[in-house]
Motif scaffolding. Structure first.
Motif, PDB file in Angstrom:
ATOM      1  N   VAL A 148       0.864  -1.172   0.000  1.00 19.56           N
ATOM      2  CA  VAL A 148       0.000   0.000   0.000  1.00 19.56           C
ATOM      3  C   VAL A 148       0.906   1.228   0.000  1.00 19.56           C
ATOM      4  N   ALA A 149       0.742   2.088  -0.989  1.00 17.63           N
ATOM      5  CA  ALA A 149       1.518   3.319  -1.078  1.00 17.63           C
ATOM      6  C   ALA A 149       0.577   4.512  -0.989  1.00 17.63           C
ATOM      7  N   VAL A 150       0.987   5.499  -0.216  1.00 16.22           N
ATOM      8  CA  VAL A 150       0.190   6.705  -0.014  1.00 16.22           C
ATOM      9  C   VAL A 150       1.108   7.910  -0.163  1.00 16.22           C
ATOM     10  N   SER A 151       0.704   8.854  -0.976  1.00 16.04           N
ATOM     11  CA  SER A 151       1.353  10.157  -0.996  1.00 16.04           C
ATOM     12  C   SER A 151       0.452  11.071  -0.178  1.00 16.04           C
ATOM     13  N   LEU A 152       0.881  11.339   1.040  1.00 12.33           N
ATOM     14  CA  LEU A 152       0.074  12.066   2.021  1.00 12.33           C
ATOM     15  C   LEU A 152       0.354  13.557   1.904  1.00 12.33           C
ATOM     16  N   THR A 153      -0.707  14.336   1.662  1.00 15.21           N
ATOM     17  CA  THR A 153      -0.536  15.763   1.416  1.00 15.21           C
ATOM     18  C   THR A 153      -1.050  16.594   2.587  1.00 15.21           C
ATOM     19  N   PRO A 154      -0.481  17.792   2.772  1.00 15.03           N
ATOM     20  CA  PRO A 154      -0.858  18.649   3.888  1.00 15.03           C
ATOM     21  C   PRO A 154      -2.148  19.430   3.608  1.00 15.03           C
ATOM     22  N   VAL A 155      -3.219  18.679   3.449  1.00 18.88           N
ATOM     23  CA  VAL A 155      -4.529  19.258   3.164  1.00 18.88           C
ATOM     24  C   VAL A 155      -5.558  18.517   4.013  1.00 18.88           C
ATOM     25  N   LEU A 156      -6.501  19.239   4.588  1.00 17.65           N
ATOM     26  CA  LEU A 156      -7.651  18.641   5.271  1.00 17.65           C
ATOM     27  C   LEU A 156      -8.887  18.986   4.451  1.00 17.65           C
ATOM     28  N   LEU A 157      -9.437  17.990   3.757  1.00 14.98           N
ATOM     29  CA  LEU A 157     -10.597  18.247   2.902  1.00 14.98           C
ATOM     30  C   LEU A 157     -11.906  18.293   3.687  1.00 14.98           C
ATOM     31  N   GLY A 158     -11.986  17.599   4.799  1.00 15.36           N
ATOM     32  CA  GLY A 158     -13.196  17.608   5.613  1.00 15.36           C
ATOM     33  C   GLY A 158     -14.265  16.631   5.162  1.00 15.36           C
ATOM     34  N   ALA A 159     -14.291  16.305   3.897  1.00 16.13           N
ATOM     35  CA  ALA A 159     -15.247  15.345   3.340  1.00 16.13           C
ATOM     36  C   ALA A 159     -14.762  14.972   1.948  1.00 16.13           C
TER      37      ALA A 159
END
Length: 193
Positions: A148-159
Motif C-alpha cells: 500500500v503506497a500513499v502520498s500524504l498531502t498537507p490538506v484537510l478536505l473535511g469530506a
C-alpha cells in the motif's frame, strides 16, 4: 517478480478527492518542484522535487498494468486510452462500454479477483498498480495486494472520497518506507502476510 500495489494521493484526513471528485488541492505536489517528470501521456507532465521524482520514476517505471474502477475510468474518459504510467488498463465493471474498441489498450473485467489475475498476465514480470479506492479496498479484503503506497498531502478536505474508510476488515502492514517530498510525504507499506 510482480508486485501488486495501490498508490493514491491522499489528504491528511484520508480523502483522495473532495465530494465533487476534485483533486486540485491534494495534487499540488505534482507541480511543487523543479524536476520535470514526463509521463506516457504527452498531455500530462509533472514538476516535483528530487525525492518525489525518484519515487514516481520507481513506481511508474515498473508498471506493467493498471487496474481501475469504472467510475474513475468514466471520470477520466479512459485517459484517452493512454494512462500516464504508459501501461495497459484493466477496468473492473459489470457494464462495459458500448464501444470498447475505442480503448484498444483497455480490458474490461467483471470482478476484482479476475481483474488482478488479468492484470498480472498483462504485466508479465512488471508490477500491477491499483488506482481506484474501492478496487483497492476490495483487493485488500481478498488478500491480493502486496503493498500500500500513499502520498500524504498537507490538506484537510473535511469530506470526500475516502481511500480506506470502507475496508471493513483488519489488514496489517509492515513498517513503512518514508520519502519526504515537497507538499507530500510518500509512504510505502508492504502488506504483512
Amino acid at each position: 517478480m510482480t508486485t501488486v500495489f495501490t498508490h493514491m494521493t491522499m489528504s491528511l484526513d484520508g480523502f483522495i478527492a473532495d465530494p465533487d471528485d476534485r483533486i486540485d488541492h491534494i495534487f499540488d505536489w505534482f507541480d511543487a518542484g523543479d524536476v520535470p517528470v514526463s509521463t506516457a501521456n504527452p498531455d500530462i507532465s509533472m514538476r516535483v522535487d528530487v525525492a518525489s521524482a525518484d519515487l514516481l520514476r520507481h513506481l511508474t517505471g515498473r508498471a506493467g498494468a493498471l487496474v481501475s474502477g469504472r467510475r474513475l475510468f468514466d471520470i477520466t474518459d479512459g485517459w484517452g486510452d493512454n494512462h500516464p504510467v504508459g501501461a495497459p488498463v484493466v477496468v473492473v465493471t459489470h457494464r462495459p462500454p458500448d464501444d470498447p474498441g475505442r480503448w484498444p489498450r483497455t480490458t474490461f473485467v467483471g470482478d476484482v479477483a479476475e481483474s488482478i489475475a488479468r492484470a498480472r498476465e498483462i504485466a508479465g514480470d512488471k508490477d500491477v498498480t491499483i488506482a481506484s479506492a474501492s478496487i483497492a479496498q476490495q483487493a485488500l479484503r481478498l488478500g491480493l495486494v502486496d503493498e500500500v503506497a500513499v502520498s500524504l498531502t498537507p490538506v484537510l478536505l473535511g469530506a470526500g472520497i475516502p481511500y480506506f474508510a470502507s475496508l471493513g476488515t483488519l489488514v496489517l502492514l509492515e513498517d513503512p518506507l518514508v520519502v519526504e517530498g515537497r507538499r507530500a510525504v510518500h509512504l510505502r507499506y508492504p502488506v504483512r502476510r
